[in-house]
Design a protein around this motif. Structure first.
Motif, PDB file in Angstrom:
ATOM      1  N   TYR A   1      19.102   6.128 -11.512  1.00 32.95           N
ATOM      2  CA  TYR A   1      17.647   6.192 -11.698  1.00 32.95           C
ATOM      3  C   TYR A   1      17.168   4.877 -12.307  1.00 32.95           C
ATOM      4  CZ  TYR A   1      12.982   7.782 -12.869  1.00 32.95           C
ATOM      5  OH  TYR A   1      11.609   7.903 -12.937  1.00 32.95           O
TER       6      TYR A   1
ATOM      7  N   ASP B   1      18.547  10.213  -8.418  1.00 34.30           N
ATOM      8  CA  ASP B   1      17.714  11.196  -9.111  1.00 34.30           C
ATOM      9  C   ASP B   1      16.228  10.867  -8.944  1.00 34.30           C
ATOM     10  OD1 ASP B   1      17.337  13.489 -10.706  1.00 34.30           O
ATOM     11  OD2 ASP B   1      17.190  12.271 -12.525  1.00 34.30           O
TER      12      ASP B   1
ATOM     13  N   GLN C   1      17.832  13.644  -4.739  1.00 34.81           N
ATOM     14  CA  GLN C   1      17.116  14.797  -5.301  1.00 34.81           C
ATOM     15  C   GLN C   1      15.864  14.305  -6.015  1.00 34.81           C
ATOM     16  OE1 GLN C   1      20.116  16.458  -7.949  1.00 34.81           O
ATOM     17  NE2 GLN C   1      19.246  15.388  -9.708  1.00 34.81           N
ATOM     18  N   GLU C   2      14.939  15.230  -6.247  1.00 35.05           N
ATOM     19  CA  GLU C   2      13.766  14.896  -7.050  1.00 35.05           C
ATOM     20  C   GLU C   2      14.224  14.623  -8.467  1.00 35.05           C
ATOM     21  OE1 GLU C   2      10.409  17.512  -6.894  1.00 35.05           O
ATOM     22  OE2 GLU C   2      10.701  17.898  -4.749  1.00 35.05           O
ATOM     23  N   ASN C   3      13.475  13.792  -9.170  1.00 40.52           N
ATOM     24  CA  ASN C   3      13.851  13.445 -10.532  1.00 40.52           C
ATOM     25  C   ASN C   3      13.944  14.686 -11.395  1.00 40.52           C
ATOM     26  OD1 ASN C   3      12.613  12.482 -13.490  1.00 40.52           O
ATOM     27  ND2 ASN C   3      14.264  11.249 -12.653  1.00 40.52           N
ATOM     28  N   SER C   4      15.149  14.912 -11.920  1.00 35.79           N
ATOM     29  CA  SER C   4      15.408  16.094 -12.740  1.00 35.79           C
ATOM     30  C   SER C   4      16.110  15.754 -14.042  1.00 35.79           C
ATOM     31  CB  SER C   4      16.278  17.081 -11.947  1.00 35.79           C
ATOM     32  OG  SER C   4      15.663  17.432 -10.737  1.00 35.79           O
ATOM     33  N   GLY C   5      16.426  14.489 -14.240  1.00 36.95           N
ATOM     34  CA  GLY C   5      17.070  14.072 -15.476  1.00 36.95           C
ATOM     35  C   GLY C   5      18.572  13.878 -15.326  1.00 36.95           C
TER      36      GLY C   5
ATOM     37  N   ALA D   1      20.955  17.066 -14.953  1.00 35.89           N
ATOM     38  CA  ALA D   1      20.840  17.688 -13.631  1.00 35.89           C
ATOM     39  C   ALA D   1      21.506  16.821 -12.568  1.00 35.89           C
ATOM     40  CB  ALA D   1      19.372  17.927 -13.283  1.00 35.89           C
TER      41      ALA D   1
END
Length: 129
Positions: free
Chosen positions: A11, A39, A64-68, A71
């Motif tokens: 990220y 991410d 994936q969508e930003n989830s941290g 995740a």
């Protein structure tokens, strides 16, 4: 099945990701898979990760969508096929024999886990932690 799954959450690390991935792919120990978890990075990281996957069959990319961070690591764990899991931060790099040394330590000792130290580089100077 590969022996080691190396998971790298990605990220906003466009300036560092090539050095990180190149250091992993240059390992003397070759029986590993590299899972890059994009991410939802808003820069070019996802595209860079996809290029590595095209060049090396050991590289898998998850978008994936930003989830941290947690995740992203969990997504990598869910995809991992290795007997052992290793995490590398995407703004870090590893020495060319790190996987070999870690694997050999586990094999020789019969341990379930291996832990290592690290070196920190600040303004070009190296310090041991």
């Amino acid at each position: 099945m590969r022996t080691i799954s190396v998971i790298v959450p990605v990220y906003k690390v466009e300036p560092y990701i090539n050095h990180c991935v190149d250091s992993i792919l240059a390992q003397t120990y070759r029986d590993f898979e590299l899972i890059l978890v994009d991410d939802g990075s808003p820069d070019m990281c996802g595209t860079i990760c996809d290029e590595y996957a095209k060049q090396d069959s050991r590289v898998h990319v998850i978008h994936q969508e930003n989830s941290g961070l947690s995740a992203a690591r969990n997504a990598g764990i869910d995809d991992a096929e290795g007997e052992y899991i290793m995490f590398v931060d995407s703004d870090d790099f590893i020495t060319e024999n790190m996987l070999e040394k870690m694997h050999d330590c586990i094999a020789e000792s019969g341990s379930d886990i291996a832990i290592c130290g690290m070196n920190t580089f600040l303004d070009g100077a190296e310090t041991e932690d």
